[in-house]
Design an enzyme around this catalytic site. Structure first.
Site, PDB file in Angstrom:
ATOM      1  N   ASP A 143       0.874  -1.181   0.000  1.00 31.37           N
ATOM      2  CA  ASP A 143       0.000   0.000   0.000  1.00 31.37           C
ATOM      3  C   ASP A 143       0.906   1.224   0.000  1.00 31.37           C
ATOM      4  O   ASP A 143       1.961   1.222   0.648  1.00 31.37           O
ATOM      5  CB  ASP A 143      -0.914   0.003   1.228  1.00 31.37           C
ATOM      6  CG  ASP A 143      -1.977  -1.093   1.158  1.00 31.37           C
ATOM      7  OD1 ASP A 143      -2.336  -1.485   0.033  1.00 31.37           O
ATOM      8  OD2 ASP A 143      -2.434  -1.549   2.217  1.00 31.37           O
ATOM      9  N   ASP A 160      -7.047  -0.916  -4.850  1.00 33.55           N
ATOM     10  CA  ASP A 160      -8.111  -0.579  -3.885  1.00 33.55           C
ATOM     11  C   ASP A 160      -9.049   0.482  -4.458  1.00 33.55           C
ATOM     12  O   ASP A 160     -10.258   0.443  -4.238  1.00 33.55           O
ATOM     13  CB  ASP A 160      -7.519  -0.071  -2.564  1.00 33.55           C
ATOM     14  CG  ASP A 160      -6.787  -1.160  -1.798  1.00 33.55           C
ATOM     15  OD1 ASP A 160      -7.086  -2.343  -2.034  1.00 33.55           O
ATOM     16  OD2 ASP A 160      -5.920  -0.829  -0.973  1.00 33.55           O
TER      17      ASP A 160
END
Length: 199
Positions: A143, A160
């Site tokens: 991430d 995402d």
């Protein structure tokens, strides 16, 4: 005993799902979806892992780069149980692909395939060891984005974003379909019962 009416209904449904036109459209959605989800995800991932610092500026205080190796799923859930997180991601991916393969509504397919491909990217990402500044991270998803103007913002990645966009697309589609169905059922009721139209 087999119910022939039910079997015929199922066959009729799949004839609508697997028309030549629908098959071609589904293939196009898979190709285009891969080009906007899978390919950029791994290009960005590699660029992020080559950086020398785990924080960097992208769009001022709006979008900030911060690298995190997430063993969990959305919002770092199940980070203490990466095997369960991985299994859950695979289960959801299979479920979404089955919905895509069995869906006859082309408009909904756009959101469904984006969710599936973005989810697949996270699954693949988890299986590839992440090397950052000489340290190897296993069973993690990289991430690297967060909103700088939100305190304690969740850190997320490219895939995402598409999972969220795909989900919003499908929800909007479902709401629109429900509105149309409600309108149709009212019109049918009015027609059957000779209810005068409102002016």
């Amino acid at each position: 005993m087999l119910n022939l009416k039910k079997i015929n209904k199922i066959l009729e449904y799949y004839k609508k799902v697997y028309t030549f036109k629908n098959i071609i459209i589904k293939i196009i959605f898979i190709i285009v979806g891969s080009l906007i989800t899978i390919l950029p995800s791994f290009l960005i991932r590699e660029a992020v892992l080559l950086s020398t610092t785990n924080t960097f500026n992208i769009l001022g205080n709006f979008l900030v780069g911060q690298i995190e190796f997430n063993q969990g799923i959305s919002f770092s859930g199940l980070s203490n149980n990466p095997e369960l997180a991985s299994g859950l991601q695979i289960f959801v991916f299979i479920a979404v692909i089955l919905v895509f393969l069995n869906n006859k509504y082309i408009a909904a397919d756009i959101g469904i395939i984006i969710i599936a491909l973005a989810g697949l990217t996270n699954i693949i990402d988890r299986e590839i060891p992440d090397v950052f500044n000489g340290v190897i991270y296993n069973n993690t998803v990289v991430d690297y984005l967060k909103f700088g103007f939100i305190p304690n913002s969740t850190i997320f990645n490219w895939q995402d974003v598409f999972i969220i966009l795909g989900t919003i697309w499908v929800l909007i589609y479902i709401i629109i379909q429900l509105i149309f169905k409600k309108k149709e059922s009212r019109e049918e009721y009015a027609k059957e019962n000779n209810v005068p139209k409102k002016r």
